[in-house]
Design an enzyme around this catalytic site. Structure first.
Site, PDB file in Angstrom:
ATOM      1  CG  HIS A 272      -0.502   0.036   2.513  1.00  0.00           C
ATOM      2  ND1 HIS A 272      -0.199   1.211   3.166  1.00  0.00           N
ATOM      3  CD2 HIS A 272      -0.236  -0.957   3.403  1.00  0.00           C
ATOM      4  CE1 HIS A 272       0.221   0.937   4.395  1.00  0.00           C
ATOM      5  NE2 HIS A 272       0.218  -0.371   4.560  1.00  0.00           N
ATOM      6  CG  ASP A 284       2.764   0.289   7.706  1.00  0.00           C
ATOM      7  OD1 ASP A 284       2.266  -0.202   6.688  1.00  0.00           O
ATOM      8  OD2 ASP A 284       2.128   0.474   8.754  1.00  0.00           O
ATOM      9  CD  GLU A 318      -3.303  -1.509   5.586  1.00  0.00           C
ATOM     10  OE1 GLU A 318      -3.609  -2.467   6.295  1.00  0.00           O
ATOM     11  OE2 GLU A 318      -2.662  -0.539   6.052  1.00  0.00           O
ATOM     12  CD  GLU A 319      -1.254   2.038   7.677  1.00  0.00           C
ATOM     13  OE1 GLU A 319      -1.948   1.526   8.558  1.00  0.00           O
ATOM     14  OE2 GLU A 319      -0.075   1.694   7.455  1.00  0.00           O
ATOM     15  CG  ASP A 346       1.101  -3.748   5.047  1.00  0.00           C
ATOM     16  OD1 ASP A 346       1.969  -2.922   5.373  1.00  0.00           O
ATOM     17  OD2 ASP A 346      -0.101  -3.613   5.328  1.00  0.00           O
ATOM     18  CG  HIS A 417       0.975   2.475  12.646  1.00  0.00           C
ATOM     19  ND1 HIS A 417      -0.208   1.941  13.087  1.00  0.00           N
ATOM     20  CD2 HIS A 417       1.135   2.017  11.379  1.00  0.00           C
ATOM     21  CE1 HIS A 417      -0.733   1.182  12.133  1.00  0.00           C
ATOM     22  NE2 HIS A 417       0.073   1.212  11.091  1.00  0.00           N
TER      23      HIS A 417
HETATM   24 ZN    ZN Z   1       0.780  -1.279   6.389  1.00  0.00          ZN
END
Ligand code: ZN
Length: 454
Positions: A272, A284, A318-319, A346, A417
Site C-alpha cells: 500500500h 509501512d 490501507e491504513e 506489508d 506507525h
Molecule cells: Zn501497512
C-alpha cells in the site's frame, strides 16, 4: 511436460522430488537465478524507496503528498517499461490530526508526548482535564468500572504480539466510553522503543459517545502507573483536534507485464502506497510497494515475459479505510476467479524474513516446491498462513491462494506507525533480498505450466 500429455497418462505415484528438483521447476531455475542476481546485485530498491520517501514523505490518505506519490509512481512505472500503467480512481476519507498535547498537571507538571489515534474526535479547545485510571486489560476495566466515570482511562497493556495488543488501540475508546470515561490513553502498541509513540486507527461504536483517544509511550504509561501504585492521584490534561474533511480523490496504481500465453490469468502482487501522517511510511509500506514492483521491473529488465500476467498494485488507503482494496475487488469482481495467486508485502523486510502461504493442501505442495528456487537466498521455510489486508477482498471473492512476505515482526513493530518509520531503518541488502524472493515466487507462479491449484 504439457498438460495434454499429462492428462492422457495414467498417473503413477512417484516419490516427491526434493524442493526445487521437480522437472518443471528445473526449467524455471535459470531465470529465477537471473532474477536473484539482478535484485541482489545493487541497491536499486533502496535508492528508489529513499527517493519516494524523501520526495513525498508521509503519504496519508487524502493528502497532497499521496497524490504526488501516485503521479510519481505512475511515471516511474512507465519509465520502467511496465505495461497498462494506470491510476484507478478511488475516493478516500480524509482525517486531519490538528494540534495535540498532553501534560500531567498533578503531580505538577510534566509534558507527555502523545499521538492521537487515527480517527480520534477532538477534545474541547482547552482539552479535557481529569484523573487517570490505569487498567491492564478489558477485564480489569470491567472490575473497576465504578471508578471510570469522568476519568481518563489509561490502557497500560504490555505488548505481547500485534494482533492481540492492538485490540486495545482499536477498541479501548468504545469500551471506556460505556463506563463514562471522558478520554482514553493507550500504551503504544509495540515493543519498548525510545519513548516512542505509535498511532493507528481507533474505532467508535455507532450511537455511542465518541471520546478522544491518544497513544502515550511505554515509558510514560509506566510512570503514570508507578505514581498511582504509590497512592498518588495523577491528573492530566489532553488536547486532541482530529476532524474529518470531505472525501478526497485518490487512486490505486497498477502496472503489468502482460502474459505471453494466458494474459487473462492474473498473478497479483502489491503493497500500500498510503501511510500514516507521521514518519515517512518507509517500512509501512513504502518497502512493500517497492519490493513487489521490483518483481515486474526486474522481469522487464531481463526480458522475461511469463505465461500469465503479472500485475503490480500499489493500493491506497490501507491504513484508515481499506477503500483501495475494496475498490479493486469491486472493479475486478467479474475477473476475481482469474486471479491465480495474490502476494502482499506489508510486514516490512527485516531479517530474518520468510513467506507465509494460505491455500489448499495441493497449492501448498506446489508452493513448497517453488520454495526450492529460493535456496540461494537461504530463507527460512515457508510457513502456514499468509495474506494481507489489501489482497483480502479480491482473494475472498475469487478464492485466491495468498502469500505474505513476512519481515521480522520484533523489529518491524518497534517503528510501526511512528515518526521513526524512515528509510534509515532499512538495510539495502534486506530490501534487495525481499525483492529477489518476491520476484522468484511471482515469476514461478506466473510461468508454471499448470495454474496453481485452488
Ligand atoms: Zn501497512
Amino acid at each position: 511436460m504439457s498438460a495434454a500429455s499429462a492428462s492422457t497418462q495414467t498417473p503413477t505415484p512417484a516419490p516427491a522430488p526434493a524442493p526445487g528438483n521437480a522437472p518443471w521447476l528445473q526449467t524455471l531455475k535459470p531465470d529465477a537465478d537471473r532474477l536473484i542476481k539482478a535484485a541482489t546485485g545493487d541497491d536499486f530498491a533502496w535508492q528508489r524507496l529513499a527517493e519516494m520517501t524523501d520526495t513525498h514523505g508521509a503519504r496519508f490518505s487524502g493528502s497532497e503528498n499521496l497524490q504526488r506519490a501516485i503521479a510519481w509512481s505512475v511515471a516511474a512505472m512507465k519509465a520502467d517499461g511496465l505495461e497498462n500503467v494506470r491510476a484507478e480512481r478511488v475516493m478516500v476519507q480524509r482525517w486531519v490530526r490538528g494540534h495535540e498535547s498532553a501534560e500531567i498537571i498533578d503531580p505538577p507538571r510534566h509534558t507527555v508526548d502523545v499521538l492521537g489515534l487515527g480517527g480520534t474526535v477532538a477534545t474541547p479547545p482547552g482539552g479535557v482535564e481529569a484523573d487517570v485510571l490505569p487498567v491492564t486489560s478489558f477485564d480489569d476495566l470491567r472490575t473497576k468500572q465504578a471508578d471510570a466515570r469522568g476519568k481518563i482511562v489509561l490502557f497500560d497493556v504490555p505488548y505481547t504480539n500485534y494482533s492481540e495488543t492492538v485490540t486495545y488501540r482499536t477498541g479501548g475508546a468504545r469500551t471506556a466510553a460505556q463506563y463514562g470515561a471522558v478520554a482514553v490513553l493507550v500504551r503504544s502498541v509495540g515493543p519498548l522503543g525510545l519513548r516512542t509513540v505509535h498511532t493507528g486507527s481507533v474505532t467508535y461504536a455507532p450511537g455511542q459517545t465518541s471520546i478522544p483517544a491518544a497513544a502515550v509511550s511505554g515509558e510514560d504509561a509506566s510512570r503514570i502507573v508507578r505514581l498511582t501504585n504509590r497512592g498518588r492521584r495523577v491528573r492530566m490534561r489532553l488536547v486532541t483536534s482530529g476532524r474529518y474533511e470531505p472525501d478526497a480523490e485518490s487512486a490505486n496504481v497498477v502496472g503489468e507485464i502482460v502474459g505471453r500465453e494466458r494474459p487473462d490469468e492474473i498473478v497479483l502482487v502489491g503493497g500500500h502506497l498510503d501511510s500514516w501522517d507521521v514518519g515517512t511510511g518507509a517500512s509501512d509500506d513504502g518497502a512493500g510497494c517497492i519490493v513487489t514492483w521490483e518483481a515486474a521491473r526486474l522481469m522487464k529488465r531481463l526480458g522475461i515475459r511469463p505465461r500469465r500476467t503479472v500485475r503490480v498494485v500499489l493500493f491506497t488507503n490501507e491504513e484508515n479505510g481499506l477503500r483501495g482494496a475494496n475498490a479493486y475487488a469491486e472493479r475486478y469482481a467479474s475477473a476475481a476467479a482469474n486471479h491465480v495467486f495474490a502476494l502482499e508485502s506489508d510486514s516490512g523486510v527485516f531479517a530474518p524474513a520468510t513467506f507465509g502461504f494460505s491455500g489448499s493442501a495441493a497449492a501448498r505442495g506446489v508452493i513448497h516446491q517453488i520454495g526450492g528456487l529460493l535456496a540461494p537466498l537461504s530463507m527460512a521455510e515457508i510457513t502456514a498462513g499468509g495474506g494481507g489486508a489489501d489482497i483480502g477482498p479480491i482473494a475472498q471473492a475469487g478464492n485466491v491462494p495468498t502469500m505474505a512476505y513476512l519481515g521480522d515482526a520484533a523489529r518491524y513493530f518497534v517503528i510501526h506507525h511512528t515518526a521513526a518509520d524512515t528509510v534509515e531503518r532499512i538495510a539495502p541488502e534486506e530490501l534487495s533480498k525481499a525483492a529477489a524472493a518476491i520476484a522468484v515466487v511471482t515469476y514461478a507462479v506466473a510461468e508454471m505450466p499448470e495454474r496453481l491449484p485452488r
